[in-house]
Design an enzyme around this catalytic site. Structure first.
Site, short mmCIF file in Angstrom:
data_model
loop_
_atom_site.label_atom_id
_atom_site.label_comp_id
_atom_site.label_asym_id
_atom_site.label_seq_id
_atom_site.Cartn_x
_atom_site.Cartn_y
_atom_site.Cartn_z
N GLY A 44 9.41 7.43 1.94
CA GLY A 44 9.62 6.69 0.65
C GLY A 44 7.89 6.36 0.46
O GLY A 44 7.38 5.91 1.12
N GLN A 49 1.04 1.46 -3.21
CA GLN A 49 0.70 1.53 -1.70
C GLN A 49 -0.37 2.58 -1.74
O GLN A 49 -1.29 2.73 -0.69
CB GLN A 49 1.75 2.12 -0.97
CG GLN A 49 2.90 1.16 -0.56
CD GLN A 49 3.89 1.93 0.29
OE1 GLN A 49 4.84 2.66 -0.34
NE2 GLN A 49 3.72 1.81 1.48
N CYS A 102 7.45 0.54 7.19
CA CYS A 102 6.71 0.64 6.01
C CYS A 102 5.36 1.37 6.18
O CYS A 102 4.48 0.76 7.28
CB CYS A 102 6.45 -0.69 5.15
SG CYS A 102 5.68 -0.48 3.75
N LEU A 103 5.10 2.14 5.61
CA LEU A 103 3.57 2.98 5.76
C LEU A 103 2.39 2.18 5.68
O LEU A 103 1.37 2.46 6.30
CB LEU A 103 3.53 4.33 4.87
CG LEU A 103 4.31 5.42 5.01
CD1 LEU A 103 4.39 6.53 3.96
CD2 LEU A 103 4.38 5.94 6.57
N HIS A 144 13.75 -0.40 -1.07
CA HIS A 144 12.70 -0.64 -0.40
C HIS A 144 11.38 -0.36 -1.25
O HIS A 144 10.34 -1.01 -1.54
CB HIS A 144 12.42 -0.09 0.94
CG HIS A 144 11.12 -0.03 1.78
ND1 HIS A 144 11.19 -0.61 3.04
CD2 HIS A 144 9.95 0.11 1.30
CE1 HIS A 144 9.85 -0.76 3.23
NE2 HIS A 144 9.06 -0.26 2.51
N GLU A 145 11.29 0.78 -1.79
CA GLU A 145 10.40 1.21 -2.71
C GLU A 145 10.02 0.48 -4.00
O GLU A 145 9.10 0.19 -4.56
CB GLU A 145 10.30 2.54 -3.03
CG GLU A 145 10.11 3.72 -1.78
CD GLU A 145 9.26 3.19 -0.71
OE1 GLU A 145 8.20 2.84 -1.42
OE2 GLU A 145 9.59 3.47 0.47
N HIS A 148 8.49 -2.72 -3.60
CA HIS A 148 6.98 -2.67 -3.73
C HIS A 148 6.31 -2.79 -5.22
O HIS A 148 5.44 -3.23 -5.35
CB HIS A 148 6.55 -1.35 -3.40
CG HIS A 148 6.46 -0.96 -1.95
ND1 HIS A 148 5.40 -1.87 -0.93
CD2 HIS A 148 6.84 -0.28 -0.80
CE1 HIS A 148 5.42 -1.54 0.36
NE2 HIS A 148 6.58 -0.65 0.34
ZN LIG Z 1 7.12 0.23 2.36
#
Ligand SMILES: [Zn+2]
Length: 189
Positions: A44, A49, A102-103, A144-145, A148
């Site tokens: 995701g 991000q 998380c990236l 989760h996304e 963000h």
């Molecule tokens: Zn994340």
């Protein structure tokens, strides 16, 4: 085009994303988001991000479907799609504790409790509205996304003790000392 991913500590990750009105511009951005996410081996990615404060995120749980085997967390319906101007309408199901990463927060993983199901309304790349229910891991990635886009991160759910345990790792990311294998925007730039 692979875009660099913003790391934890950068202020853009704490801002609210704005609605999308130009869907043509959105298409290129979404293509880049999928490419960036796959390059970083993510499932995701949200636009903030990559330093773009637009209400868009992409999810790909299809790539996990083959041979998926996790008793704790069913996959749910696997999807590979973009969610534009999403609104979570309802959460349901028993809350489940499951490990997330998380990236933007490399090498940090922690258990987070979230509801099992989510009902979400969103626009696709053509601007068409959809309302769909998801569960399992696919729902978790969506939640989760979606967070963000509100400037919220999974570590915000952790207990003070758990956050304390992760504090040196988090500080290293904030200080620009962590260099993942994918291109990044360091928090202090
Ligand atoms: Zn994340």
């Amino acid at each position: 085009m692979i875009r660099p991913i913003v790391l934890y500590g950068h202020p853009v990750l704490r801002k609210k994303a704005q609605p999308v009105d130009d869907f043509e511009e959105g298409k290129q951005l979404i293509a880049d988001m999928f490419e960036t996410m796959h390059n970083a081996r993510g499932i995701g990615l949200a636009a903030p991000q990559i330093n773009i404060l637009k209400q868009i995120f992409v999810v790909d749980t299809v790539q996990l479907a083959e041979g998926y085997d996790d008793d704790e967390m069913p996959l749910g319906t696997p999807i590979k799609k973009a969610f534009i101007n999403p609104q979570i309408i309802e959460h349901s199901g028993n809350p489940i504790v499951y490990e997330e990463g998380c990236l933007s927060i490399p090498d940090v993983r922690a258990n987070v409790e979230r509801p099992f199901k989510v009902l979400i309304k969103y626009q696709d790349e053509e601007g068409q509205w959809h309302e769909e229910e998801y569960d399992g891991l696919t729902a978790r990635v969506i939640m989760h996304e979606y967070d963000h886009l509100q400037g919220k991160l999974f570590i915000d759910y952790l207990s003070p003790l758990k956050k304390q345990m992760l504090s040196s790792k988090l500080k290293n990311i904030q200080r620009g000392k962590v260099k993942p294998f994918y291109p990044v925007i360091l928090p202090n730039r």
